[in-house]
Design an enzyme around this catalytic site. Sequence first.
Site: not given
Length: 483
Positions: A238-239, A258-259, A292, A386
């Site tokens: 996520g963020s 996992e960003l 991402c 992002e």
Amino acid sequence: MMASTAANVRAEIPTIPMLIGGEWREGTRADPVKDPYRNEIVSYQPHSTLQDLDVALSAAVAARSIIAGMPGFERAALLRRVSALLVERADMIAETMSRETGKALKDARAEVVRSQDTINLSAEEAIRIEGEHIPLDGSAMGAGKIAMMLRFPVGVVAGITPFNAPFNLACHKVAPAIAAGNAIVLKAPPQAPGVVHELARLFVDAGTPAGVMNTLYGPEVGPALVRDPRVDFVTFTGSTRVGAEIKAASGLRRVALELGGAGQTVVHKDADIKEAAAVCARNSMRLAGQSCISVQTVYVHEDVYDVFVEGVVSEVSKLKLGDPLDPSTDVGTLIDEPTAQRVESWVKEAVAGGARVLMGGERRGAQLQPTVLVDVNPSMKVVCDEVFGPVVSILPYKDFDEVCRTISDSRFGLQCGVFTKSLDLAIRAVRTIRTGGVIINGSSTWRTDQLAYGGVKDSGIGREGPRYAIRDMTEERLMLFNL
């Protein structure tokens, strides 16, 4: 009469249950899930409570010894049964995903089909969990003794998944956790609960022991889940903001985060410009840019800049924006209208700062036209933050080493792409750019499920991919023989 009609309409819309301890349970409250393209309610999801969380974690704790005691070949067989059921239900799951998220149906189906790899690879790794022998003859104290490091399941895994790849990323949490011999409590994304429910059904129908997989929904339980001492490992996609909150709340427990990323790609003057333009164009707009590793910023050598820009515009113009359920649609919606408004505002802010829109930029509801920007600068949000939308910015550069340093200095470090025919430049990029992965002659948007995938800096901690996730979801134990 009107109330009765409303009740009938409600009855026709499915209500998603939680899976807790092997049982399907309704929530005390149900929240609507809307199709972002049609703005219609497609299902109702349970609003899981802290009591639901407590019961789910208790079930997982009770089940952890059952799954840990299951031999690797049986866990592998379980996962293969899940994979076989997935083949049968792929079209239905893809349509559910498209309705919930606005993802183009062709992309939704590709994600579901690809998830067979994730599950099958996890099955293969279930029978390959190994430790290592430690030679002790290097010291007088160790001489003659035998030492080995063995791996054991951590126990209970907490998984939290996002909306942008709701099925595949859930598979990347659940399948390795079970392959490693753990129980898992999975918190579904609020935008795509039906997809996670279908994954849970696959595991139930394949014969997963009760309590090994549990599902929760809604906004209330996430923070408490990652703080609960019964959780042994947290895996989150996520963020960056939420990832930082999870890291702060996790204490001494390990996490895999996992960003986000900024999707940087470099195109040098010696590259195949036509191919690079086509790849960057497609991978900036695919999934409406909601990945991402979506191509967001492309640095192009000034000698080939104009030709590259022309190629990107030409390729983007071929993409069809439309109804996500139409098989010919290339770009569906963003996850909801507020998100589309946010991306639109970033584009307008860039234009106010001097950027030019070569195409796109117009919004209708949750859809934003694929957008190509030039004349941007590094301080603009569309470059340094992002975007997570169908927007690509193209910047010229003169010095290859300087642009590599620029990318490395970014707060993000997930993946970047480098197009060049020079082996020397490729190696320099790998050595210079601090990032989780460097894709040579490909864009930032490249992932296959068996690879170690993840980032550094604000892009995360740890690696996904069944082999690497299983390594994280097991713990080492020393066994020493004094002989």
